[in-house]
Enzyme design. Structure first.
Site, PDB file in Angstrom:
ATOM      1  N   CYS A   9       0.865  -1.191   0.000  1.00  0.00           N
ATOM      2  CA  CYS A   9       0.000   0.000   0.000  1.00  0.00           C
ATOM      3  C   CYS A   9       0.898   1.237   0.000  1.00  0.00           C
ATOM      4  O   CYS A   9       2.070   1.152  -0.384  1.00  0.00           O
ATOM      5  CB  CYS A   9      -0.992  -0.023   1.158  1.00  0.00           C
ATOM      6  N   ARG A  15      -3.423  -0.582   5.411  1.00  0.00           N
ATOM      7  CA  ARG A  15      -3.999  -1.673   4.621  1.00  0.00           C
ATOM      8  C   ARG A  15      -3.092  -2.885   4.460  1.00  0.00           C
ATOM      9  O   ARG A  15      -3.526  -4.016   4.728  1.00  0.00           O
ATOM     10  CB  ARG A  15      -4.403  -1.135   3.235  1.00  0.00           C
ATOM     11  N   ASP A 123      -8.177   4.023   0.958  1.00  0.00           N
ATOM     12  CA  ASP A 123      -7.200   4.373   1.990  1.00  0.00           C
ATOM     13  C   ASP A 123      -7.959   4.880   3.219  1.00  0.00           C
ATOM     14  O   ASP A 123      -8.641   5.903   3.146  1.00  0.00           O
ATOM     15  CB  ASP A 123      -6.289   5.473   1.423  1.00  0.00           C
TER      16      ASP A 123
END
Ligand code: 4NP
Length: 150
Positions: A9, A15, A123
């Protein structure tokens, strides 16, 4: 031989640490090695975001031992599959690829459950806890598919 999978990420604190922890919980670690990295440098050496730690803990997945690291070109040689969380991560990773073999390793993780639909894992960094629950559920389903095919 072990299959080596890298989750990527931007910050490697929200994440991809969850993706790493979730996939590890579904595979045989003698057969599959899972790691994660961020395309950005800001959180190198940091532990995961407290909200990612909390949602992982809720589902019995401990990610507290993970530390942020930055994606590097060497990862194209070290890993068989590179799962990116969103299209921006994909662009950043592909910009570092040196050949077609590198490029072929890069996959959008939600293509596993929504093939060809180009869906991002949003996000959650600037949002609230609900965003982290949503990310967890998406990654859990995607990792089920990945684990099933290994
Ligand atoms: P992640 O979230 O890419 O899921 O780890 C982010 C964490 C930190 C930042 C951006 C995204 N940041 O800009 O510091």
């Amino acid at each position: 031989m072990q299959t080596k999978i890298l989750m990527v990420c931007l910050g490697n604190i929200c994440r991809s640490p969850l993706a790493e922890g979730i996939l590890k919980s579904k595979i045989d670690s003698s057969k599959v090695f899972v790691d994660s990295a961020g395309t950005g440098h800001w959180h190198v050496g940091d532990e995961p975001d407290q909200r990612s730690i909390a949602v992982g803990k809720k589902y019995n997945i401990d990610i507290t031992h993970q530390r942020g690291r930055q994606f590097s070109t060497k990862d194209f040689e070290d890993f068989d599959l590179i799962y990116v969380m969103d299209n921006s991560n994909k662009e950043n990773v592909l910009a570092l690829a040196q050949n077609d073999s590198h490029r072929e390793k890069v996959k959008l993780i939600l293509d596993e459950i929504f093939p060809g639909e180009n869906v991002d894992v949003p996000d959650p960094y600037f949002g609230g806890n609900a965003g982290f629950e949503n990310v967890f559920q998406m990654l859990d389903k995607a990792c089920d598919e990945i684990a099933k095919r290994l």
